[in-house]
Structure formats: C-alpha cells, structure tokens
Design a protein around this motif. Sequence first.
Motif, PDB file in Angstrom:
ATOM      1  N   ALA A 320       0.860  -1.182   0.000  1.00 21.48           N
ATOM      2  CA  ALA A 320       0.000   0.000   0.000  1.00 21.48           C
ATOM      3  C   ALA A 320       0.894   1.229   0.000  1.00 21.48           C
ATOM      4  O   ALA A 320       1.994   1.212   0.569  1.00 21.48           O
ATOM      5  CB  ALA A 320      -0.919   0.006   1.219  1.00 21.48           C
ATOM      6  N   ALA A 321       0.431   2.290  -0.641  1.00 23.78           N
ATOM      7  CA  ALA A 321       1.205   3.527  -0.739  1.00 23.78           C
ATOM      8  C   ALA A 321       0.679   4.553   0.256  1.00 23.78           C
ATOM      9  O   ALA A 321      -0.519   4.611   0.546  1.00 23.78           O
ATOM     10  CB  ALA A 321       1.130   4.084  -2.155  1.00 23.78           C
ATOM     11  N   ALA A 322       1.590   5.376   0.782  1.00 25.60           N
ATOM     12  CA  ALA A 322       1.209   6.461   1.689  1.00 25.60           C
ATOM     13  C   ALA A 322       2.119   7.655   1.439  1.00 25.60           C
ATOM     14  O   ALA A 322       3.285   7.497   1.058  1.00 25.60           O
ATOM     15  CB  ALA A 322       1.314   6.008   3.143  1.00 25.60           C
ATOM     16  N   ARG A 323       1.568   8.842   1.657  1.00 24.74           N
ATOM     17  CA  ARG A 323       2.354  10.074   1.597  1.00 24.74           C
ATOM     18  C   ARG A 323       2.236  10.729   2.966  1.00 24.74           C
ATOM     19  O   ARG A 323       1.166  11.205   3.354  1.00 24.74           O
ATOM     20  CB  ARG A 323       1.800  10.994   0.510  1.00 24.74           C
ATOM     21  CG  ARG A 323       2.510  12.336   0.388  1.00 24.74           C
ATOM     22  CD  ARG A 323       3.842  12.215  -0.304  1.00 24.74           C
ATOM     23  NE  ARG A 323       4.459  13.528  -0.524  1.00 24.74           N
ATOM     24  CZ  ARG A 323       5.698  13.696  -0.955  1.00 24.74           C
ATOM     25  NH1 ARG A 323       6.456  12.632  -1.228  1.00 24.74           N
ATOM     26  NH2 ARG A 323       6.188  14.903  -1.129  1.00 24.74           N
ATOM     27  N   VAL A 324       3.328  10.699   3.744  1.00 22.47           N
ATOM     28  CA  VAL A 324       3.295  11.151   5.131  1.00 22.47           C
ATOM     29  C   VAL A 324       4.460  12.099   5.379  1.00 22.47           C
ATOM     30  O   VAL A 324       5.627  11.734   5.163  1.00 22.47           O
ATOM     31  CB  VAL A 324       3.364   9.955   6.110  1.00 22.47           C
ATOM     32  CG1 VAL A 324       3.334  10.449   7.552  1.00 22.47           C
ATOM     33  CG2 VAL A 324       2.218   8.983   5.858  1.00 22.47           C
ATOM     34  N   ASN A 325       4.150  13.305   5.819  1.00 25.03           N
ATOM     35  CA  ASN A 325       5.171  14.301   6.173  1.00 25.03           C
ATOM     36  C   ASN A 325       6.200  14.492   5.058  1.00 25.03           C
ATOM     37  O   ASN A 325       7.410  14.554   5.298  1.00 25.03           O
ATOM     38  CB  ASN A 325       5.879  13.903   7.476  1.00 25.03           C
ATOM     39  CG  ASN A 325       4.935  13.884   8.667  1.00 25.03           C
ATOM     40  OD1 ASN A 325       3.955  14.633   8.695  1.00 25.03           O
ATOM     41  ND2 ASN A 325       5.213  13.028   9.640  1.00 25.03           N
TER      42      ASN A 325
END
Length: 614
Positions: A320-325
């Motif tokens: 799964a992909a995430a964009r965090v900080n």
Amino acid sequence: MANWRFTIQKKFTRSMTSGVSLALALALAAPAAGSAQSMRLVGHSDLGGGGLNGDVSVVGTTAVVAAGLMPAAGVHAHLYNPYPCPAVAVKLVDLSKPEKPVVVSTIPVPAGVAAHGVATARVKTPAFSGDLLAVALTMCGRAGSVIERGLVYYDISRPTSPRLLGRYTADADVVRADTIPPCGAPPAGSGERCASSQHSVSMIQRADGRVFSLSIEPGASAGKLPSGDFRIVDVTDPRRPTQVGAFPPAGVPIFSTNGCRPFSAGHGAAFSHNGTRGMLAFYDGGLFVVDLTASGSPVKLGQFTYPKDRGFEGSAAYVAAARVNGRDLALISEADFIGPATTLEVDGPVAVAGSKFGCEAIFTLYDPQNKAQLYRQPGARVRGELAYIGRGCPVSGGGDMHSDMAMMHSDAPKVPADPYLADPKRRIAVVDRSRQPTQPELATGSVCSMADRVKAAQAAGAIAVVVLQTSSTAPEAFSPDGDPKGVSIPVIMIDKPDGDALRAALCPAVEKGRCTTGAMITATMRDAAGEWGALRVLDVTDPAAPRELGVHRTPRSRIFPPTDLSVLSPQRAAVRGSMAVVPWNSDGARVIDLSAGAPREVASFVPPDVADPT
C-alpha cells in the motif's frame, strides 16, 4: 476454523485530527471473547453466514467484499486439499447506516474460481461516469481451468443492481493454433482460450482523465508469456478494457533462495503519485517501484530486495502507498503463512554430519488433530535411524507433488507402487521427490502426491519422513502440499545438496531391490520458533534507494508455538493520512501510526471467534 467477519469500527486516537474515522476490517480465528484497544464496534454483518470472504474496497457508502480466500492455511485452494474451492459470491454492502451494514446484492462467482481481489473507484469519463468495480478472478479448483477469468468490470452506481460492463481477457496476446476451440469444457471447448487468472487488483483515475487497473498474474514473467506478472489495463471505457503495458519483461526467474516458499513472483500492487507510479510486491523478489507515466512502457525506478539468506522468508505479498510528512512510503505486508524454523540434525559420518535447513510440510503444519506437527510442540524433537526408501509412491493414477494435480489426472493409467529400498519400520523414512538413478526402472517424474507417499510410509511403520529435494532447476526445499487426512507423523523437506549427500551415504548401491553397503545414520528432526509475516515500512521518496523505516509484528505473532491453528500474518493495508488499518488474519485489524516513519500500533480490534459455516 472461524468465519471471516465484516466489521465497522470507530477509531479514537489522539494523533488523528478528525477524531473519528471509519475503518473496514476482516478477521479470522480471533480469540474466543474478542478484544479491542482504543476502538469501539459500531456495526457488524455476518455477510449471510457463507464464509470465506476476502479483500474489501469501499466507494461512497458501498463496501465490496471479495470472495474465496482459502481456509486454514491461508493459501490458494489448489495448493491445500482436501478443502475445496469455496463457493462464495462477491457481496455489496450498504454502509449508509454504519450501525446496520446490509448486504444489498451479490455477484456470483463460478465454481472453481475465487474472486480474490476487488477494487473500486468513482470515475468520470466520456464513456462512463459512476462507481466502477474491478474483480480479479483466479482459479482455485480444477473446474476453474475451463472458465473465463481475468478481470471483470461492473457498474455499481446502483449497488442493488450491479451491471457487468466488460472483461479483461488476460493472455489474449498468446499466439495459439486456430484449431484450438473456444474457452469451455472439453471436448467442445478448451482451457487454453480462457482468460487467465488475475490475483489481485488496484484501480485509479489519473489527473489526465484516464482510468487504469493494475492486476497481477503470478509467474507470468517466469513463464515467458508475452506479458509480465503486472498488467496495466486502460479502463477509461470499461466496456472495452485494453491492456496497455506489463512488467517485468519475460525471463525473470521464479525461484529464490529464501525460506520455505522460495519463489519470486508478483502478488500485489498499488498505484502511487496519482497513478503515475506503481509499487509491485514480488514475494522473495521484494518490491519494485515503476514509472507509469507512459503507461504502455513501464520503467523500473528502483527495487527493495531481501537478504540472500536461506532462513529468511521474504514473501512481499501486498503493498500500500502512503504520503506522510513529505515522504513517500511503501507498506509491505509479508503474508508468510509458514512460521516454523525446522532443521534436520545428522549425527554422522563426517561427510553428512551437521544441521540441515528443513521445511515442514503444509499438511502437517495445519493438522487439526494436532498429531503431526513439530512446531506446535515446544522444543519438539523426533530422533531415529534414517531409512532411504527411494521415491516411495503407492499405487498411483499419475500426477505430481500437489495432491490436486493427482486428482486432475485421476483417469490416467494406474502406476504400480514403487518398491522400497529399505524397511522404514520404526525409522525415519527418507523419500525422493522424483525418480533417481537408484531406481531406473520406475516411471519418470513425481507420479504421486507427497501426502500419499507419507501415508504409505506411515502405514509401513515410519516414525517420520524426510523428503529430498531433487530438482536441479530449483534445488531449495519448500513446504510440500497435500491432503492432511490421516497423516500423523511429521514431514520435512531438505535442500538438494544435503539430500544428494544423504542419499549417497545411505544407499551407494542397490542389489536385488535393496540398498547395500550404506552407512547407518541417525538424525534428529528439531523445531525452533520461527516468525510470521510482518508489516515492513519503506521510505521510497528516492525510488532508486529504498530505505527501511521499521518492521511491525503483533504480540501474538511472536508466540511460538501458537495456541491454535491461527495464521498471524498481515494482508493489504488501507491508508488514510498518516494512519494505516492492517487486516492481520487471526489478529484482527491493527491500526498503525506512520507519522514518525517507523510503524507504531495505536489501536486494534479482534472480533470474537465463531464457527466456520463452510
């Protein structure tokens, strides 16, 4: 085993700015009373009580629940008999009243096929506007080999009336003779013209307006098909799905040197960067990051690889992909269902003495009678003299290592039982995976399932079985599959080099159907605590240099032996902001905070155990 359950939960965590969000989770074989940390159950549906169910995707207030995950072992039905491919429909669930989720319609799944993955998207194109569903169909029984599979796309804008729009006919680019009949059961039809299985699916509408699905056909690259494991399909017009790209190129080896499922093949994928990048989970091959800007020509940007360690189980199954900080993260779910760490300790002579890496058979790992496993008994040891019996097939109708293959060829002429080269009574039987020069008179290949050989050796008085891997192409041992019914002795496989040395020491010559002049060798099967799969978080901001940020396992996944037949490995995560909800099979739903980079569990929910109606 327990039935899969569909639950709606509210999460309360200090780090969530909204305070409350809805999460969807699936759980299997939870503790009898259930448990929760920082979560409150809002609603529940048993989905009609027909388990087993699978992946979940949500669009608007509609949840779509996939169908056909395998009972017990967590692997596909065709690899683990006697459990049949479960006849389970895809379900559409109305969440408009979260406290009362209602199944409003179903999509039938043909016999022999599982709807292993689902994906949804709300799209608007000149050809279609509304809620779009993609369903990945995969074979999980022999009946499925003559049924159209691939991907099917539905209009679910009216959830009560899903409408079929089109099908991606996977592997339609394979050149076949004109004389081969259309997809269908023989003699009028042929499985060769059927759309091939697709294992899981993701879907997105990009900023340029085009809609794509990304699906997986495990092993396609190794099989040298025209298209690789990962298929990029343009569904801007879902009535006319068109494959526009694939990755990786043909010729990628499928075998690895990691653990007891030593395979490198596609298993899961996710879009990132608004659909201009893809992240591809490749089992022991790790993770590929691919540029999809030119969808017809995917370009590798980088790869995360596992250590080349025989005892390390890779198993990157989902991502799964995430964009965090400001960082791009990849959440790899390592769905390892084979937790034990087994060895064969050989006393001597010097040429063969020492500890040999071993893989315990699946049909003993998941023995409901609790008789055959080593790993469920702390410090378990089985000690005895080794007896090399050769291939050891009983009377057989043909087939190979997998018991389902034996069934598929049940009409083949009967093959006589293999003569034993030694008496296994009160000894550890040593069995070849396939015919060796010690028995040149036998039919070639494996001929029978491994479980059948084990049962025959057990009937002859063997106290355990050691299988010798015989493949030069893939010399690493793996966990053999088969029908567990009636097996009550432990079974392991060892690597080919170790097996060749043992065979040479035990049976240097054969006279009158018996081994002669061989050494008397004593050995011990020993088990130690292993590891279930984990959630591995990577920073892929620079895809050419992926960096590991942390690994998370649940507390129960660290306990060996497990208290029951639980499977304690994660499935595909769902990400919202800096939070991920991870379905963890027997450990329910785990909520993971990603704000600091390293994964940190902040909440969990494990529903109560219920009987499996199947």
